[in-house]
Enzyme design. Structure first.
Site, PDB file in Angstrom:
ATOM      1  CB  SER A  86      -2.841  -8.881   5.393  1.00  0.00           C
ATOM      2  OG  SER A  86      -1.875  -7.931   5.803  1.00  0.00           O
ATOM      3  NE  ARG A 130      -3.612  -2.815  -1.882  1.00  0.00           N
ATOM      4  CZ  ARG A 130      -3.037  -3.071  -0.711  1.00  0.00           C
ATOM      5  NH1 ARG A 130      -3.428  -2.426   0.374  1.00  0.00           N
ATOM      6  NH2 ARG A 130      -2.062  -3.954  -0.621  1.00  0.00           N
ATOM      7  NE  ARG A 169      18.474 -15.769  34.314  1.00  0.00           N
ATOM      8  CZ  ARG A 169      17.714 -14.793  33.814  1.00  0.00           C
ATOM      9  NH1 ARG A 169      16.643 -14.388  34.484  1.00  0.00           N
ATOM     10  NH2 ARG A 169      18.001 -14.242  32.664  1.00  0.00           N
ATOM     11  CD  GLN A 208       3.553  -9.611   5.331  1.00  0.00           C
ATOM     12  OE1 GLN A 208       3.481  -8.387   5.210  1.00  0.00           O
ATOM     13  NE2 GLN A 208       2.482 -10.377   5.394  1.00  0.00           N
ATOM     14  CG  ASN A 252       5.662  -1.429   0.681  1.00  0.00           C
ATOM     15  OD1 ASN A 252       6.030  -2.335   1.413  1.00  0.00           O
ATOM     16  ND2 ASN A 252       4.486  -0.834   0.829  1.00  0.00           N
ATOM     17  NE  ARG A 282      -2.319   0.865   3.697  1.00  0.00           N
ATOM     18  CZ  ARG A 282      -2.321   1.958   4.471  1.00  0.00           C
ATOM     19  NH1 ARG A 282      -2.926   3.047   4.034  1.00  0.00           N
ATOM     20  NH2 ARG A 282      -1.734   1.970   5.636  1.00  0.00           N
TER      21      ARG A 282
END
Length: 398
Positions: free
Chosen positions: A94, A83, A171, A115, A34, A24
């Site tokens: 998404s 889109r 631990r 992605q 992007n 987008r």
């Protein structure tokens, strides 16, 4: 590494597998994230190259609402789905965007949602996941990464916290604990049937574990410099290992800033000593370095650099000049040539070269040649930056 989580029914008939990258234009964290340059290329280019080169997708798509993103997507070999405004909002999920894509593309049976913000993705991972979907009958597969992190219960002021996944009194050492699996958001594969029902993870479901060094995600600006270093070390740069035997660099606009200073007797130009250091690094790696110019450049320029480099001046056909040097060095293919240029006359050579780079202030046509785009301008360290890039490719065998 893949592990089945649940199985529901027999394997389904497989069909058209499409890679889909959602991009987008209205990113709020990093505007136009992007297509912002990461390690010399638009962010989205890294995953598109991996998706195309893996050879397992019947089609590779980018879903976007932005003209510039569409332009970059097509440049790197993807098809584009424009889109609708309804699925281009800040609140759009998404899943909704993928559902709209499927409504317009009935030929698609399985979607691999990749992605754009995972630039260290490699074809080998996508090949394995595609086989899980196509050959092993999984309905959905998603990526995870293993972390060894101690989690504590979140509390409000005055309350007492508690450990959630370990015993503080004992631990565990890292080597004694398998850690935990977390979604890393790199990809989600699912069948049309699941997506139509509003699901990305269901049916015969499996995760695919990625190695931590390849699990990179970019969300905010602070992630960018870290991701850039990771990509330079672990990113996917193409199918064939890089072998550079010759670097040809344009003088005007690459070695220099493109300006000429004139007095009554001489023309003067300036260059960066950082670029000289970069050239020396390449020479130490047995890379021959040559300079080229369309102008009448004095041979004393290169001699003043104190480097064993040759120069060709008054060149009207740069391709012929480069190929003459290739013949002299016994190089049979442009794949062994690195070329750095900045102007329209460099475009042909940039497209032919196995490794190509341009300074930050190069012309648009030069930048659109799938080149490594430096952060520095010509005459201000761009050659050193490109030299670092070449050496990284040589040392990592990419």
């Amino acid at each position: 590494m893949a592990t089945e989580i649940a199985s529901d029914g027999p394997d389904k008939k497989r069909g058209h597998l499409a890679a889909l990258v959602l991009a987008r234009g209205g990113s709020k964290g990093i505007p136009l994230k992007n297509i912002r340059r990461l390690a010399g290329k638009p962010l989205i280019a890294w995953v598109l190259r991996a998706a195309i080169d893996c050879g397992r997708f019947d089609s590779v798509w980018v879903s976007t609402d932005h003209d510039e993103i569409e332009k970059v997507a097509k440049q790197y070999g993807a098809k584009v789905h424009r889109r609708s405004p309804e699925v281009s909002q800040d609140t759009t999920s998404s899943l909704q965007t993928i559902q709209e894509f499927l409504q317009h593309h009935p030929e698609v049976d399985i979607v691999g949602n990749i992605q754009a913000t995972s630039p260290c993705l490699h074809p080998r991972d996508l090949i394995k996941v595609a086989d899980m979907i196509q050959s092993q009958g999984y309905d959905s597969v998603f990526s995870v990464v293993r972390h060894h992190l101690f989690r504590w219960k979140e509390v409000k002021g005055g309350e007492l916290t508690a450990a959630e996944n370990f015993n503080p009194a004992c631990r565990p050492r890292r080597q004694d604990w398998n850690g935990e699996l977390y979604e890393n958001g790199s990809f989600y594969f699912a069948t049309r049937e699941l997506i139509t029902k509003g699901l990305l993870q269901d049916g015969k479901l499996a995760y695919y574990e990625m190695k931590p060094e390849y699990s990179v995600d970019i969300d905010v600006d602070i992630d960018w410099p870290i991701a850039e270093q990771r990509v330079k070390r672990y990113g996917y740069f193409g199918k064939n290992p890089t072998v550079v035997k010759l670097l040809v660099c344009t003088i005007d606009g690459c070695l220099t800033d493109g300006r000429v200073y004139v007095n009554q007797e001489h023309e003067l130009i300036s260059y960066s000593l950082r670029d000289v250091d970069g050239i020396r690094m390449l020479l130490d790696k047995d890379v021959n370095v040559r300079f080229i110019s369309e102008r009448d450049i004095s041979p004393s320029l290169v001699s003043n650099l104190n480097l064993p480099c040759l120069i060709k001046a008054n060149v009207s056909h740069k391709k012929e000049a480069v190929e003459q040097w290739m013949d002299e060095l016994g190089l049979s293919s442009w794949s062994q040539v690195a070329y750095m240029g900045c102007s329209y006359s460099d475009v042909e050579c940039l497209k032919l070269a196995g490794t190509c780079g341009v300074p930050a202030d190069a012309c648009t046509a030069a930048k659109m040649t799938d080149s490594f785009v430096c952060q520095h301008g010509g005459g201000y360290g761009a050659i050193q930056e490109f030299a670092d890039h070449i050496i990284t490719l040589l040392e990592t065998g990419r």
